[in-house]
Design an enzyme around this catalytic site. Structure first.
Site, mmCIF file in Angstrom:
data_model
loop_
_atom_site.group_PDB
_atom_site.id
_atom_site.type_symbol
_atom_site.label_atom_id
_atom_site.label_comp_id
_atom_site.label_asym_id
_atom_site.label_seq_id
_atom_site.Cartn_x
_atom_site.Cartn_y
_atom_site.Cartn_z
ATOM 1 N N SER A 205 -3.873 1.481 -5.394
ATOM 2 C CA SER A 205 -3.248 0.537 -6.397
ATOM 3 C C SER A 205 -4.016 0.264 -7.413
ATOM 4 O O SER A 205 -5.032 0.730 -7.916
ATOM 5 C CB SER A 205 -2.462 -0.297 -5.729
ATOM 6 O OG SER A 205 -1.711 -1.048 -6.399
ATOM 7 N N ASP A 490 2.927 4.109 -5.290
ATOM 8 C CA ASP A 490 1.719 3.488 -4.832
ATOM 9 C C ASP A 490 1.547 3.595 -3.182
ATOM 10 O O ASP A 490 2.481 3.430 -2.621
ATOM 11 C CB ASP A 490 1.870 2.138 -5.186
ATOM 12 C CG ASP A 490 0.824 0.970 -4.900
ATOM 13 O OD1 ASP A 490 0.228 1.276 -3.952
ATOM 14 O OD2 ASP A 490 0.954 0.156 -5.714
#
Length: 659
Positions: A205, A490
């Protein structure tokens, strides 16, 4: 009831050819004779020869009617006139044959067919070892790490190549907070001379935004990080309103239209990638991930590994996630041992062969995918915020029952799967599940594993959770090679730090420096990794934390498994403001009111400026966060050296296998 109306219409006779299990979609067969001098329609189907396939041909009529009345509407009706087929096994290899396919009364189509066995090498790599590019990097990096270890540990001589421990730095997710904090942590390591002891630098991320920006400079770790930090501050502290200017909106439309024109399935994550591009660079960034090969060509920087997960649209990331790694050389799934060259990510593959090459995506689209924390379902949002999912959904899920007891058979064949009977729920329950468990979006990419056949004993692989009755791994027809597209999001939806990609046995990591930039649950990523490893039989130290540490965490924790030298050493740094509050630097207390005020701030809390959805900081907020992360490394320098000595001792004792 049949609707009666008056109007005019046209009828068109069509014929479709389809091959179940083939890569290609159904093809339209023209029934009219081809023009004089022209060639008849030609098409190709790619199919797995192991599958007993047939070519199905269907004759249909498409009737288009224009209804009369005040609001004229076109209505289309399709009816089947006949069907037929040809078994592929009836065709001789390498010989062109003419076949007549009867489609009903007085209807037939003549096909000229030729079956060929594909030859040549695969265009992707199958295997569980490291690629040549990464292995060549390791050979060069060991020399740099060896000299750095001699210097930081005060050794009389540099360790031999086989005795050099592999150190990995991991950055967690956390949006702009994680990106900013990682700059500070890396600056602290660099100041201590420890950055050259690191072999891998990996992120999830927001941490990937920092790493991918640094690697635009091929020698970034060899120069002071103050310059990159100042540039990051200028971007983070600037207004983001320009992202919505008419010029930028037109740019987004052009870029997304270009993607769609190249057969890419455009999603909100692609638009998010363009927004991230503006947040990080405020201009078009032409860089691509494969460009970073230059930054590791001489072993001059740690090897970057960016993490994403492949998910199912209606299953939480904690219940099902396949880790996908992105490196300068390859993109692939360690679970399946399938990797494509980074330049070919986004191209179309079938059974390991490149069928349609497409341009490598710009890195902004990958940054959007790696940091797509909003690609959640309602159930996942409750799971992350409240600690548990929506329990009432359990009553709406389908049931799986074991219908045989094959324990005796499993004694002879441990890889045999038990027979499972899946009973789906009704349409109402399915509608409820769709509402609460479907993801808002995901990055859909061509599946480069499509059509690959897994070994019949795949269930024996520790990466597969086939022993869990309801896990998709227990259903061979639900495995990723059976799907058209990858759904990449993610990695934080599974574990908010890229531990799984750094715990692969082929990387043989000895020491992990884990930087956790989450605002709550400072040990959650370790506990989730411990469970992940227990499920798969991967060596990992036990994570035992005292209650007072949960209430008020320290700056650094060392976890090691003395009973199992195969287990890596983990040095964990939560994001906390403890001694930084009272100290300018290690051993230097704050004196003036201004100095004390600068250190007196809370990282978390209801009024924190470092929330996940805040992408703009005040200059003081950015500087504080970077200074805090840097200080926490400097203040625990001796603990880092202690962990390095322990990792070196394990290597020298031969307790850890080489990479």
């Amino acid at each position: 009831m049949q609707k009666q109306s008056r109007g005019c219409g046209t009828a068109k006779v069509l014929s479709d050819a389809e091959m179940p299990g083939a890569y290609e979609k159904p093809q339209l067969l023209p029934l009219q004779p081809h023009k004089e001098g022209g060639l008849p329609a030609t098409f190709i189907f790619h199919v797995n020869p192991v599958i007993s396939s047939r070519l199905d041909v269907e004759l249909g009529e498409k009737l288009t009617v224009l209804q009369s009345g005040p609001s004229a509407e076109l209505e289309t009706q399709t009816s089947k006139l006949g069907e037929g087929g040809i078994l592929l096994s009836s065709l001789a290899l390498g010989q062109e044959e003419q076949r007549f396919v009867a489609l009903g009364e007085d209807q037939e189509v003549v096909l000229s067919m030729k079956a060929e066995m594909s030859s040549g090498d695969l265009d992707l790599r199958l295997g569980f070892g490291l690629c040549d590019g990464e292995q060549e990097f390791l050979d060069k990096r060991k020399q740099i790490v060896s000299k750095a270890l001699q210097q930081v540990l005060g050794l009389s001589q540099a360790p031999d190549g086989g005795q050099v421990p592999v150190v990995a730095v991991l950055g967690s997710g956390g949006g702009t907070r994680a990106m900013s904090s990682l700059y500070g942590s890396l600056a602290g390591l660099q100041e201590l001379g420890l950055l050259d002891t690191v072999t891998y630098l990996s992120g999830v991320s927001g941490s990937t935004w920092c790493i991918s920006t640094l690697y635009q400079d091929p020698s970034w770790s060899q120069v002071a990080l103050q310059g990159p930090i100042e540039r990051a501050q200028a971007r983070v502290c600037s207004s983001k309103m320009g992202a919505m200017s008419p010029e930028r909106l037109q740019y987004y439309a052009q870029e997304l239209g270009s993607l769609e024109g190249s057969s890419h399935s455009v999603s909100l994550i692609d638009l998010w990638g363009l927004l991230i591009e503006y947040f990080l660079y405020q201009e078009e960034n032409p860089a691509r991930l494969s460009d970073q090969q230059e930054a590791v060509s001489q072993g001059q920087n740690p090897y970057p590994i960016y993490a994403s997960i492949n998910v199912r649209t209606n299953i939480s990331g904690e219940d099902f996630a396949e880790w996908c790694e992105f490196t300068p050389h390859e993109v692939g799934f360690p679970k399946y041992g399938a990797y494509v060259p980074t330049e070919l990510f986004g191209s179309e593959f079938f059974m390991g062969h490149l069928l349609q090459p497409r341009p490598e995506p710009r890195i902004c689209y990958l940054q959007g995918m790696w940091g797509s924390a909003f690609a959640a379902s309602v159930d996942e949002i409750f799971l992350k915020t409240a600690g548990s999912g929506l329990s009432f959904l359990d009553g709406h899920r389908g049931k799986v029952n074991i219908t045989d007891d094959c324990q005796k058979l499993q004694l002879h064949d441990p890889t045999r799967l038990r027979t499972r009977l899946f009973t789906p729920q009704g349409p109402f329950s399915q509608a409820v599940l769709d509402i609460f468990t479907s993801r808002f979006t995901s990055a859909e990419n061509f599946n480069f594993t499509r059509g690959l056949c897994l070994h019949k004993d795949y269930v024996a692989g520790r990466e597969f959770m086939a022993w869990k009755a309801t896990h998709p791994d227990a259903f061979p027809n639900q495995l990723t090679p059976m799907r058209d597209c990858l759904c990449l999001v993610d990695g934080g939806f599974a574990i908010n730090s890229p531990f799984p990609l750094n715990l692969l046995p082929q990387r043989a990591v000895d020491l992990i420096l884990s930087f956790d930039y989450s605002l709550e649950a400072p040990f959650e990523v370790l506990q989730m990794t411990e469970k992940y490893c227990l499920d798969r039989g991967i060596p990992f130290p036990r994570i035992e934390v005292l209650p007072e540490d949960l209430e008020e965490p320290r700056e650094c924790y060392l976890f090691a498994e003395a009973k199992d030298p195969r287990s890596p050493i983990v040095l964990h740094f939560p994001l906390v403001n403890r001694t930084f509050r009272t100290h300018l630097a290690p051993g230097v207390e704050r004196q003036t009111p201004e100095e004390k005020a600068r250190g007196d701030f809370a990282v978390n809390g209801s009024d924190t400026p470092y929330g996940m959805m805040n992408f703009t900081y005040e200059p003081e907020e950015f500087e504080r966060l970077v200074a805090l992360s840097r200080y926490n490394v400097l203040n625990n320098a001796e603990t880092v050296r202690q962990a390095l000595r322990l990792a070196l001792q394990q290597r020298q004792a031969g307790d850890r296998a080489g990479g």
